[in-house]
Enzyme design. Structure first.
Site, PDB file in Angstrom:
ATOM      1  N   ASN A  32       0.812  -1.227   0.000  1.00 30.36           N
ATOM      2  CA  ASN A  32       0.000   0.000   0.000  1.00 30.36           C
ATOM      3  C   ASN A  32       0.843   1.273   0.000  1.00 30.36           C
ATOM      4  O   ASN A  32       0.378   2.323   0.419  1.00 30.36           O
ATOM      5  CB  ASN A  32      -1.001  -0.018   1.168  1.00 30.36           C
TER       6      ASN A  32
ATOM      7  N   ARG B 203       2.933   6.548  11.877  1.00 22.16           N
ATOM      8  CA  ARG B 203       2.283   5.996  13.071  1.00 22.16           C
ATOM      9  C   ARG B 203       2.042   7.142  14.049  1.00 22.16           C
ATOM     10  O   ARG B 203       2.930   7.988  14.244  1.00 22.16           O
ATOM     11  CB  ARG B 203       3.149   4.923  13.744  1.00 22.16           C
TER      12      ARG B 203
ATOM     13  N   GLN C 172      -5.837   3.216  18.365  1.00 16.64           N
ATOM     14  CA  GLN C 172      -6.855   3.058  17.325  1.00 16.64           C
ATOM     15  C   GLN C 172      -7.851   1.974  17.706  1.00 16.64           C
ATOM     16  O   GLN C 172      -7.411   0.901  18.113  1.00 16.64           O
ATOM     17  CB  GLN C 172      -6.170   2.742  15.985  1.00 16.64           C
TER      18      GLN C 172
ATOM     19  N   HIS D 150      -7.741   6.039  10.046  1.00 13.43           N
ATOM     20  CA  HIS D 150      -6.625   5.337   9.397  1.00 13.43           C
ATOM     21  C   HIS D 150      -7.109   4.610   8.133  1.00 13.43           C
ATOM     22  O   HIS D 150      -7.617   3.504   8.205  1.00 13.43           O
ATOM     23  CB  HIS D 150      -6.043   4.325  10.399  1.00 13.43           C
TER      24      HIS D 150
HETATM   25  P1  NAI Z   1      10.258   1.069   4.428  1.00 15.90           P
HETATM   26  O1  NAI Z   1      10.814   0.011   5.313  1.00 15.90           O
HETATM   27  O2  NAI Z   1      10.333   0.900   2.959  1.00 15.90           O
HETATM   28  O3  NAI Z   1      10.964   2.471   4.780  1.00 15.90           O
HETATM   29  C1  NAI Z   1      11.117   2.943   6.073  1.00 15.90           C
HETATM   30  C2  NAI Z   1      12.312   3.892   6.092  1.00 15.90           C
HETATM   31  O4  NAI Z   1      12.346   4.538   7.363  1.00 15.90           O
HETATM   32  C3  NAI Z   1      13.648   3.173   5.911  1.00 15.90           C
HETATM   33  O5  NAI Z   1      14.392   3.807   4.903  1.00 15.90           O
HETATM   34  C4  NAI Z   1      14.315   3.321   7.275  1.00 15.90           C
HETATM   35  O6  NAI Z   1      15.720   3.389   7.211  1.00 15.90           O
HETATM   36  C5  NAI Z   1      13.708   4.636   7.745  1.00 15.90           C
HETATM   37  N1  NAI Z   1      13.827   4.837   9.184  1.00 15.90           N
HETATM   38  C6  NAI Z   1      13.711   3.935  10.191  1.00 15.90           C
HETATM   39  N2  NAI Z   1      13.960   4.519  11.368  1.00 15.90           N
HETATM   40  C7  NAI Z   1      14.228   5.819  11.116  1.00 15.90           C
HETATM   41  C8  NAI Z   1      14.581   6.927  11.937  1.00 15.90           C
HETATM   42  N3  NAI Z   1      14.746   6.787  13.252  1.00 15.90           N
HETATM   43  N4  NAI Z   1      14.766   8.111  11.336  1.00 15.90           N
HETATM   44  C9  NAI Z   1      14.650   8.253  10.005  1.00 15.90           C
HETATM   45  N5  NAI Z   1      14.346   7.236   9.169  1.00 15.90           N
HETATM   46  C10 NAI Z   1      14.140   6.033   9.731  1.00 15.90           C
HETATM   47  O7  NAI Z   1       8.763   1.284   4.913  1.00 15.90           O
HETATM   48  P2  NAI Z   1       7.544   1.947   4.107  1.00 15.90           P
HETATM   49  O8  NAI Z   1       6.887   0.927   3.270  1.00 15.90           O
HETATM   50  O9  NAI Z   1       8.037   3.198   3.481  1.00 15.90           O
HETATM   51  O10 NAI Z   1       6.557   2.271   5.323  1.00 15.90           O
HETATM   52  C11 NAI Z   1       6.952   3.148   6.355  1.00 15.90           C
HETATM   53  C12 NAI Z   1       5.917   3.162   7.455  1.00 15.90           C
HETATM   54  O11 NAI Z   1       4.709   3.772   6.993  1.00 15.90           O
HETATM   55  C13 NAI Z   1       5.452   1.763   7.925  1.00 15.90           C
HETATM   56  O12 NAI Z   1       6.340   1.178   8.827  1.00 15.90           O
HETATM   57  C14 NAI Z   1       4.126   2.090   8.553  1.00 15.90           C
HETATM   58  O13 NAI Z   1       4.296   2.449   9.911  1.00 15.90           O
HETATM   59  C15 NAI Z   1       3.628   3.304   7.774  1.00 15.90           C
HETATM   60  N6  NAI Z   1       2.503   2.945   6.877  1.00 15.90           N
HETATM   61  C16 NAI Z   1       1.293   3.573   7.065  1.00 15.90           C
HETATM   62  C17 NAI Z   1       0.197   3.225   6.312  1.00 15.90           C
HETATM   63  C18 NAI Z   1      -1.120   3.922   6.464  1.00 15.90           C
HETATM   64  O14 NAI Z   1      -2.135   3.402   6.012  1.00 15.90           O
HETATM   65  N7  NAI Z   1      -1.163   5.083   7.074  1.00 15.90           N
HETATM   66  C19 NAI Z   1       0.273   2.130   5.316  1.00 15.90           C
HETATM   67  C20 NAI Z   1       1.613   1.629   5.114  1.00 15.90           C
HETATM   68  C21 NAI Z   1       2.658   1.996   5.909  1.00 15.90           C
END
Ligand code: NAI
Length: 358
Positions: free
Chosen positions: A117, A256, A285, A309
């Site tokens: 997503n 989040r 939530q 959400h």
């Molecule tokens: P991803 O794993 O592809 O990218 C996450 C990035 O965040 C990575 O590059 C990582 O190095 C970076 N990161 C981790 N800790 C960090 C920090 N302390 N400071 C800066 N960067 C940091 O994950 P993706 O697919 O981009 O998703 C990210 C988040 O988005 C998910 O974990 C989820 O919590 C949220 N999400 C929300 C959705 C919604 O419906 N609102 C749906 C999908 C994801």
């Protein structure tokens, strides 16, 4: 084996719209298939407290399917009670509702449907940035009320062109946000992430990495949060950091809720330190009825772009994460190798680098 799924109730909408796959009514579309294989499939939305279906069935379930939209919070306590649990599948992306360290300790694997997503969320981020910067919500509310006072809206409406936009986290979603912002001719697109983008990817969106978080936010007109929730990001955006934001910056968080301090963000919007806050994720939530983020406004009676959400649960996304969940189950049943990108926790260890530096 017992497969337990904690999903949200779709009600009338789910009965009318079978593509609402992530609901209890439609059970990710995998119920008949699981039962044809002889498995027991328990689906429920009841997730809080000792008498919930979640706590009742977790004690002997082998597979737990949850979704971030209606998170079944798998605490260490529950992990310890879940004697048969071998696999947790997040139907979607973001597994912070699972105590991942406890999963490591108990050799429970945690998999997500990575990428399922990310476009859905990136589009929502761009929409949220625009609706804040352009002061859209109060303008629409004015029209619904029957009023017409252009100056009341225009006094706090801007163009995105020429602004500095920064993403905390430049992974799948953060990078897609940058890609989508490119044609808006922003002054600069910057990012903060311990994992640097490959040079070609960085060049393609003309972005620059800033290593210090305070310095990063002080350069941004718009900050978008796109990193997972883990020990290193819980409460990352707090009263102290908000002081380093540009006065009147906009903040969008679809990552989040708990990455932002609820009260500090609300106070910053109320005082005008932030010109607005938008997103779809909440620290709990469903969000309580009186959650301050539902109603907080900036001094010009705008600046709130909060929604439930749903950014990652469009019908397009639901089709992808339902398929992905089935495919993870197939690998598990057939004992074939899971797709590496989906594995958050493998047997006894973190397989991803995205949930903090360890
Ligand atoms: P991803 O794993 O592809 O990218 C996450 C990035 O965040 C990575 O590059 C990582 O190095 C970076 N990161 C981790 N800790 C960090 C920090 N302390 N400071 C800066 N960067 C940091 O994950 P993706 O697919 O981009 O998703 C990210 C988040 O988005 C998910 O974990 C989820 O919590 C949220 N999400 C929300 C959705 C919604 O419906 N609102 C749906 C999908 C994801």
């Amino acid at each position: 084996m017992k497969v337990l799924a904690i999903l949200y109730d779709g009600g009338e909408a789910a009965r009318q719209e079978s593509r609402l796959l992530g609901t209890t009514e439609n059970g990710l579309g995998i119920g008949p298939w699981l039962e044809s294989l002889g498995h027991e499939f328990v689906v429920s939305s009841s997730k809080e407290g000792a008498n919930s279906d979640f706590q009742k069935h977790i004690v002997d379930a082998e597979v737990l399917i949850t979704t971030p939209f209606h998170p079944g919070y798998l605490t260490r306590d529950l992990v310890e009670k879940a004697k048969n649990l071998r696999l947790c599948i997040t139907a979607g992306v973001g597994s912070d509702h699972i105590d991942l360290n406890a999963a490591v300790d108990h050799r429970i694997q945690v998999l997500e449907v990575s990428g399922s997503n990310v476009v859905s969320v990136a589009e929502h981020v761009v929409m949220s940035i625009l609706l804040l910067v352009r002061n859209f919500v109060p303008a629409h509310e004015m029209i619904e009320r029957g009023d017409w006072q252009v100056s009341d809206i225009a006094r706090n409406a801007f163009d995105l062109e020429g602004k500095v936009v920064g993403t905390i986290g430049a992974g799948r979603i953060g990078y897609r946000v940058l890609q989508r912002l490119l044609p808006f001719n922003c002054k600069e697109l910057i990012y903060y992430d311990y994992a640097p983008l490959p040079e070609a990817a960085s060049k393609a969106v003309n972005t620059r990495k800033v290593d210090d978080l305070k310095e990063f936010v002080s350069q941004c007109d718009v900050v978008t949060v796109n990193c997972p929730l883990h020990e290193g990001t819980r409460g990352l955006i707090n009263a102290e950091l908000l002081k380093s934001f540009k006065k009147g910056a906009w903040l969008v968080n679809t990552a989040r809720g708990a990455i932002c301090d609820k009260d500090a963000v609300a106070a910053a919007v109320k005082s005008g330190q932030l010109n607005g806050y938008a997103g779809d994720v909440w620290n709990v939530q469903p969000a309580p009825k009186d959650h301050i983020w539902r109603t907080v406004k900036n001094p010009l009676n705008g600046g709130n772009g909060m929604v439930p959400h749903y950014s990652g649960t469009t019908l397009d996304a639901q089709a992808r994460y339902a398929n992905g969940t089935k495919s993870i189950l197939e690998h598990y049943f057939n004992n074939t190798e899971q797709e590496a990108q989906n594995i958050i926790i493998g047997l006894g260890k973190y397989e991803t680098k995205a949930y903090g530096q360890r």
